[in-house]
Design a protein around this motif. Structure first.
Motif, short mmCIF file in Angstrom:
data_model
loop_
_atom_site.label_atom_id
_atom_site.label_comp_id
_atom_site.label_asym_id
_atom_site.label_seq_id
_atom_site.Cartn_x
_atom_site.Cartn_y
_atom_site.Cartn_z
N LYS A 42 0.81 -1.22 0.00
CA LYS A 42 0.00 0.00 0.00
C LYS A 42 0.84 1.27 0.00
CE LYS A 42 -3.86 0.08 0.08
NZ LYS A 42 -4.77 0.10 -1.09
N THR A 43 2.16 1.12 -0.01
CA THR A 43 3.05 2.27 -0.19
C THR A 43 3.67 2.17 -1.57
OG1 THR A 43 3.55 2.41 2.18
CG2 THR A 43 5.08 3.49 0.66
N GLY A 44 3.56 3.25 -2.35
CA GLY A 44 4.02 3.23 -3.74
C GLY A 44 5.23 4.10 -3.98
N PHE A 79 12.83 -2.40 -5.09
CA PHE A 79 11.76 -1.80 -4.28
C PHE A 79 10.58 -2.76 -4.16
CE2 PHE A 79 13.20 2.63 -5.95
CZ PHE A 79 14.29 2.62 -5.08
N ALA A 80 10.23 -3.40 -5.27
CA ALA A 80 9.11 -4.35 -5.25
C ALA A 80 9.42 -5.53 -4.34
CB ALA A 80 8.81 -4.83 -6.67
N GLU A 81 10.66 -6.01 -4.39
CA GLU A 81 11.07 -7.12 -3.52
C GLU A 81 10.98 -6.72 -2.05
OE1 GLU A 81 14.91 -8.50 -4.63
OE2 GLU A 81 14.29 -9.12 -6.64
N LEU A 133 -0.53 5.11 -9.14
CA LEU A 133 -0.17 4.75 -7.77
C LEU A 133 -1.22 5.22 -6.77
CD1 LEU A 133 3.68 5.46 -7.75
CD2 LEU A 133 2.58 3.24 -7.47
N LYS A 134 -1.77 6.41 -6.98
CA LYS A 134 -2.77 6.96 -6.05
C LYS A 134 -4.01 6.07 -5.96
CE LYS A 134 -3.10 10.60 -4.20
NZ LYS A 134 -2.85 11.00 -2.78
N THR A 140 4.77 -1.09 -3.90
CA THR A 140 4.18 -1.03 -5.23
C THR A 140 4.97 -0.01 -6.02
OG1 THR A 140 1.96 -1.77 -4.65
CG2 THR A 140 2.13 -0.31 -6.53
N VAL A 141 5.36 -0.34 -7.25
CA VAL A 141 6.28 0.49 -8.02
C VAL A 141 5.71 0.80 -9.39
CG1 VAL A 141 8.63 0.69 -8.94
CG2 VAL A 141 8.23 -0.58 -6.82
#
Length: 248
Positions: free
Chosen positions: A20-22, A43-45, A84-85, A49-50
């Motif tokens: 839930k953090t992008g 970042f995804a690992e 992302l939003k 969320t990217v």
């Protein structure tokens, strides 16, 4: 903007829907998402969320870029932000070179962005100014793939449109004039040796933004495209640590 060439292999946008953090990730001027994909995957690992948009006019052909403007590049990033939003409660952002310029732009326009990481961000490149005086010249030499590490090549254009240089100059001027509007925590990476963006840009950004937290990290073993260079692991680990601490 109607692009007339196929997207180059490796230049496609990337999306990883995880938490839930992008994190919005922006590549640079004449470059492609290839330069930022290692960061996006890391970042995804780590559970983020990217979104790594392909900037309009990039990753196809330099004639496509010639037809694009800074407004098109901004639109590409705004679309990634909107994606992302819809999926995330918190938004962070990072970018390389002009991607750093666009990161600052977004922080100026969207104060809900919690933290940013800038990698050799561009807000003042005096050597580009002379391009505005050129007449009857459409394309200049390539500026991509400024990398110290042997055997590594950036996927970038082999020519630079004069029109596009004028556009990035205008973008940098706009962003530079509003730097005081940036208030979120900022991590500023700067290579000691950069043949594209003067390292002095880092101090100019640090001294101009209003952020209470603004850390400068020197990269001693990389040139401009540091995300593909010897300091890649440092950038990833420090960005993750910074976002974990300040991106809430």
């Amino acid at each position: 903007m109607n692009e007339q060439y196929p997207v180059l292999e490796g230049a496609e946008p990337f999306y990883f829907e995880v938490g839930k953090t992008g994190i919005l990730v922006s590549h640079g001027f004449t470059g492609t998402t290839q330069s930022m994909r290692p960061l996006g995957e890391a970042f995804a690992e780590a559970g983020y969320t990217v979104c790594g948009p392909r900037l309009a006019g990039h990753g196809t052909h330099h004639e496509d870029m010639e037809r694009s403007s800074r407004h098109d590049w901004i639109r590409s990033i705004e679309e990634g932000y909107a994606w992302l939003k819809e999926r995330c409660d918190t938004i962070l952002m990072t970018g390389l070179s002009m991607g750093g310029t666009l990161t600052l732009y977004m922080a100026e326009k969207h104060p809900d962005i919690k933290a940013i990481a800038l990698i050799n961000a561009a807000i003042d490149i005096p050597s580009m100014q002379q391009v505005t005086e050129l007449q009857d010249v459409r394309f200049l030499d390539a500026i991509g793939s400024d990398i110290k590490k042997s055997g590594v090549t950036e996927l970038a254009y082999d020519q630079t449109p004069v029109h596009s240089v004028k556009e990035i100059l205008a973008l940098m001027e706009e962003v530079r004039s509003d730097l005081k509007k940036v208030r979120c925590p900022a991590l500023i990476f700067v290579s000691d040796e950069d043949h594209v963006v003067p390292p002095s840009n880092a101090e100019l950004i640090r001294d101009s933004i209003s952020s209470e937290i603004k850390d400068v990290t020197r990269l001693h073993d990389s040139y401009h495209v540091a995300t593909l260079d010897n300091d890649q692991d440092t950038i990833i680990s420090q960005t993750l640590a910074f976002f974990k601490e300040h991106g809430v």
